[in-house]
Design a protein around this motif. Sequence first.
Motif, PDB file in Angstrom:
ATOM      1  N   VAL A 248       0.840  -1.201   0.000  1.00 21.12           N
ATOM      2  CA  VAL A 248       0.000   0.000   0.000  1.00 21.12           C
ATOM      3  C   VAL A 248       0.873   1.248   0.000  1.00 21.12           C
ATOM      4  O   VAL A 248       0.623   2.200  -0.741  1.00 21.12           O
ATOM      5  CB  VAL A 248      -0.942   0.004   1.228  1.00 21.12           C
ATOM      6  CG1 VAL A 248      -1.762   1.286   1.263  1.00 21.12           C
ATOM      7  CG2 VAL A 248      -1.849  -1.218   1.199  1.00 21.12           C
ATOM      8  N   THR A 249       1.918   1.244   0.813  1.00 21.07           N
ATOM      9  CA  THR A 249       2.849   2.374   0.860  1.00 21.07           C
ATOM     10  C   THR A 249       3.519   2.574  -0.487  1.00 21.07           C
ATOM     11  O   THR A 249       3.645   3.711  -0.976  1.00 21.07           O
ATOM     12  CB  THR A 249       3.922   2.136   1.938  1.00 21.07           C
ATOM     13  OG1 THR A 249       3.277   1.971   3.207  1.00 21.07           O
ATOM     14  CG2 THR A 249       4.894   3.303   2.010  1.00 21.07           C
ATOM     15  N   PHE A 250       3.942   1.487  -1.096  1.00 22.75           N
ATOM     16  CA  PHE A 250       4.596   1.558  -2.410  1.00 22.75           C
ATOM     17  C   PHE A 250       3.669   2.190  -3.446  1.00 22.75           C
ATOM     18  O   PHE A 250       4.086   3.062  -4.219  1.00 22.75           O
ATOM     19  CB  PHE A 250       4.995   0.152  -2.851  1.00 22.75           C
ATOM     20  CG  PHE A 250       5.528   0.077  -4.256  1.00 22.75           C
ATOM     21  CD1 PHE A 250       6.851   0.398  -4.541  1.00 22.75           C
ATOM     22  CD2 PHE A 250       4.692  -0.306  -5.311  1.00 22.75           C
ATOM     23  CE1 PHE A 250       7.340   0.338  -5.840  1.00 22.75           C
ATOM     24  CE2 PHE A 250       5.167  -0.370  -6.610  1.00 22.75           C
ATOM     25  CZ  PHE A 250       6.489  -0.047  -6.873  1.00 22.75           C
ATOM     26  N   ILE A 251       2.420   1.765  -3.465  1.00 24.21           N
ATOM     27  CA  ILE A 251       1.458   2.282  -4.448  1.00 24.21           C
ATOM     28  C   ILE A 251       1.180   3.763  -4.204  1.00 24.21           C
ATOM     29  O   ILE A 251       1.097   4.560  -5.153  1.00 24.21           O
ATOM     30  CB  ILE A 251       0.156   1.465  -4.408  1.00 24.21           C
ATOM     31  CG1 ILE A 251       0.424   0.027  -4.894  1.00 24.21           C
ATOM     32  CG2 ILE A 251      -0.924   2.115  -5.261  1.00 24.21           C
ATOM     33  CD1 ILE A 251      -0.758  -0.903  -4.765  1.00 24.21           C
ATOM     34  N   LYS A 252       1.051   4.152  -2.932  1.00 24.09           N
ATOM     35  CA  LYS A 252       0.785   5.548  -2.607  1.00 24.09           C
ATOM     36  C   LYS A 252       1.915   6.472  -3.069  1.00 24.09           C
ATOM     37  O   LYS A 252       1.686   7.639  -3.406  1.00 24.09           O
ATOM     38  CB  LYS A 252       0.585   5.713  -1.104  1.00 24.09           C
ATOM     39  CG  LYS A 252      -0.754   5.210  -0.603  1.00 24.09           C
ATOM     40  CD  LYS A 252      -0.887   5.439   0.894  1.00 24.09           C
ATOM     41  CE  LYS A 252      -2.263   5.007   1.389  1.00 24.09           C
ATOM     42  NZ  LYS A 252      -2.402   5.203   2.864  1.00 24.09           N
ATOM     43  N   GLU A 253       3.129   5.943  -3.090  1.00 29.62           N
ATOM     44  CA  GLU A 253       4.287   6.760  -3.454  1.00 29.62           C
ATOM     45  C   GLU A 253       4.549   6.801  -4.958  1.00 29.62           C
ATOM     46  O   GLU A 253       5.456   7.503  -5.412  1.00 29.62           O
ATOM     47  CB  GLU A 253       5.533   6.246  -2.720  1.00 29.62           C
ATOM     48  CG  GLU A 253       5.453   6.450  -1.204  1.00 29.62           C
ATOM     49  CD  GLU A 253       6.628   5.833  -0.467  1.00 29.62           C
ATOM     50  OE1 GLU A 253       7.422   5.098  -1.126  1.00 29.62           O
ATOM     51  OE2 GLU A 253       6.763   6.062   0.759  1.00 29.62           O
ATOM     52  N   LEU A 254       3.781   6.053  -5.729  1.00 28.48           N
ATOM     53  CA  LEU A 254       3.950   6.072  -7.182  1.00 28.48           C
ATOM     54  C   LEU A 254       3.548   7.426  -7.746  1.00 28.48           C
ATOM     55  O   LEU A 254       2.591   8.051  -7.287  1.00 28.48           O
ATOM     56  CB  LEU A 254       3.099   4.981  -7.839  1.00 28.48           C
ATOM     57  CG  LEU A 254       3.535   3.533  -7.618  1.00 28.48           C
ATOM     58  CD1 LEU A 254       2.503   2.588  -8.222  1.00 28.48           C
ATOM     59  CD2 LEU A 254       4.904   3.275  -8.238  1.00 28.48           C
ATOM     60  N   LYS A 255       4.277   7.872  -8.732  1.00 32.10           N
ATOM     61  CA  LYS A 255       3.976   9.137  -9.396  1.00 32.10           C
ATOM     62  C   LYS A 255       3.757   8.890 -10.878  1.00 32.10           C
ATOM     63  O   LYS A 255       4.408   8.040 -11.477  1.00 32.10           O
ATOM     64  CB  LYS A 255       5.113  10.139  -9.199  1.00 32.10           C
ATOM     65  CG  LYS A 255       5.258  10.637  -7.755  1.00 32.10           C
ATOM     66  CD  LYS A 255       6.369  11.642  -7.644  1.00 32.10           C
ATOM     67  CE  LYS A 255       6.396  12.294  -6.270  1.00 32.10           C
ATOM     68  NZ  LYS A 255       6.358  11.375  -5.149  1.00 32.10           N
ATOM     69  N   ALA A 256       2.828   9.640 -11.462  1.00 30.79           N
ATOM     70  CA  ALA A 256       2.539   9.495 -12.889  1.00 30.79           C
ATOM     71  C   ALA A 256       3.764   9.862 -13.715  1.00 30.79           C
ATOM     72  O   ALA A 256       4.412  10.879 -13.475  1.00 30.79           O
ATOM     73  CB  ALA A 256       1.366  10.385 -13.274  1.00 30.79           C
ATOM     74  N   GLN A 257       4.110   9.021 -14.677  1.00 30.03           N
ATOM     75  CA  GLN A 257       5.245   9.261 -15.549  1.00 30.03           C
ATOM     76  C   GLN A 257       4.811   9.862 -16.880  1.00 30.03           C
ATOM     77  O   GLN A 257       5.423  10.788 -17.391  1.00 30.03           O
ATOM     78  CB  GLN A 257       5.999   7.947 -15.804  1.00 30.03           C
ATOM     79  CG  GLN A 257       6.511   7.281 -14.541  1.00 30.03           C
ATOM     80  CD  GLN A 257       7.542   8.133 -13.810  1.00 30.03           C
ATOM     81  OE1 GLN A 257       8.459   8.665 -14.434  1.00 30.03           O
ATOM     82  NE2 GLN A 257       7.377   8.263 -12.498  1.00 30.03           N
ATOM     83  N   ARG A 258       3.753   9.313 -17.428  1.00 32.54           N
ATOM     84  CA  ARG A 258       3.247   9.811 -18.698  1.00 32.54           C
ATOM     85  C   ARG A 258       1.846   9.237 -18.914  1.00 32.54           C
ATOM     86  O   ARG A 258       1.426   8.321 -18.211  1.00 32.54           O
ATOM     87  CB  ARG A 258       4.151   9.402 -19.872  1.00 32.54           C
ATOM     88  CG  ARG A 258       4.241   7.900 -20.104  1.00 32.54           C
ATOM     89  CD  ARG A 258       5.332   7.540 -21.095  1.00 32.54           C
ATOM     90  NE  ARG A 258       5.466   6.100 -21.265  1.00 32.54           N
ATOM     91  CZ  ARG A 258       4.894   5.401 -22.225  1.00 32.54           C
ATOM     92  NH1 ARG A 258       4.141   6.024 -23.123  1.00 32.54           N
ATOM     93  NH2 ARG A 258       5.065   4.104 -22.326  1.00 32.54           N
ATOM     94  N   VAL A 259       1.145   9.783 -19.873  1.00 35.15           N
ATOM     95  CA  VAL A 259      -0.186   9.298 -20.230  1.00 35.15           C
ATOM     96  C   VAL A 259      -0.148   8.870 -21.689  1.00 35.15           C
ATOM     97  O   VAL A 259       0.303   9.619 -22.560  1.00 35.15           O
ATOM     98  CB  VAL A 259      -1.258  10.392 -20.033  1.00 35.15           C
ATOM     99  CG1 VAL A 259      -2.625   9.866 -20.452  1.00 35.15           C
ATOM    100  CG2 VAL A 259      -1.286  10.847 -18.577  1.00 35.15           C
TER     101      VAL A 259
END
Length: 287
Positions: A248-259
């Motif tokens: 859960v912590t790992f997912i919360k820290e993900l940032k969008a790279q591109r769309v």
Amino acid sequence: MGEDWMTVRTKAWQGHQHTSKNEIATLQTITIHLDLLQKHALKVDKLRAAAAEFNNAHKQAQEEWEMCVRAANPTAELRMQFKTKVLILMCSFAGKVISFMHQKNSQYHGTTMVPPLHSGPHDEVNDAEAVQYALTIIAEAVAVCCCTVSTTKLQNFLLENGIVGTIMSMYTIPRQVELLRYGEGYRTCLMRVIANVTYENHTVTAFLLEQGFVPSILSACKIDEENAGLREWAEFTIRNITSYPPVVTFIKELKAQRVLPESEKELAKQGYRVANPEKPHIERIDK
């Protein structure tokens, strides 16, 4: 209001463990696929020994069980121990088959010249079918265990003997190799195993996180025309792994790279656009 898909899937998994009718049907499925897999293995020089080893071990286990039954009426616990032992033997054999096939096809991972898999006579199992049979055996074996202890034991066996690692590696092969050497449904079969081995098992989940496989699971939540059902099994896997707080912590820290361009088009149809390409985020077009 009806139950959502995840609730239905979870109840089905749990029910699958405790319904004798389902258990018998699942064991019959495993037996059918195992028989086909053995016939294929006996025709492959490097798998013939694995097939013979399984047959000998399975025969010995059967003889031990028959002696136990003749000596006394086996307890439910003893029956479960024997069942788990046989399922482990089956998964070990299936694991050797997928490992061999993965190694065999790894020669095509770095090239664009990937020869398509040729099918033999209609009554013979080809390599791609053998892989799907092996993965089905593993997935069904985990699901058919009737108690948490047996399920965990089988899940941990798959992890400790490198089968989970092999499945992770198989999932990340080039798309061209997937389609030409394995065919439709390949990634769905792999994700189904991953979903089952992560069910209430933080040890397996921690391994997936350490090996950097969580993004692959998240990325599977999309329509894949070559892998019907992949998204649903990925969603079930996410449900399993997010019971482990570090994920859960790992997912919360993900940032969008591109769309992706196709995603931008779909967003535009819904009245949204992608703002700030360097730090992409979504906003309404009427802003």
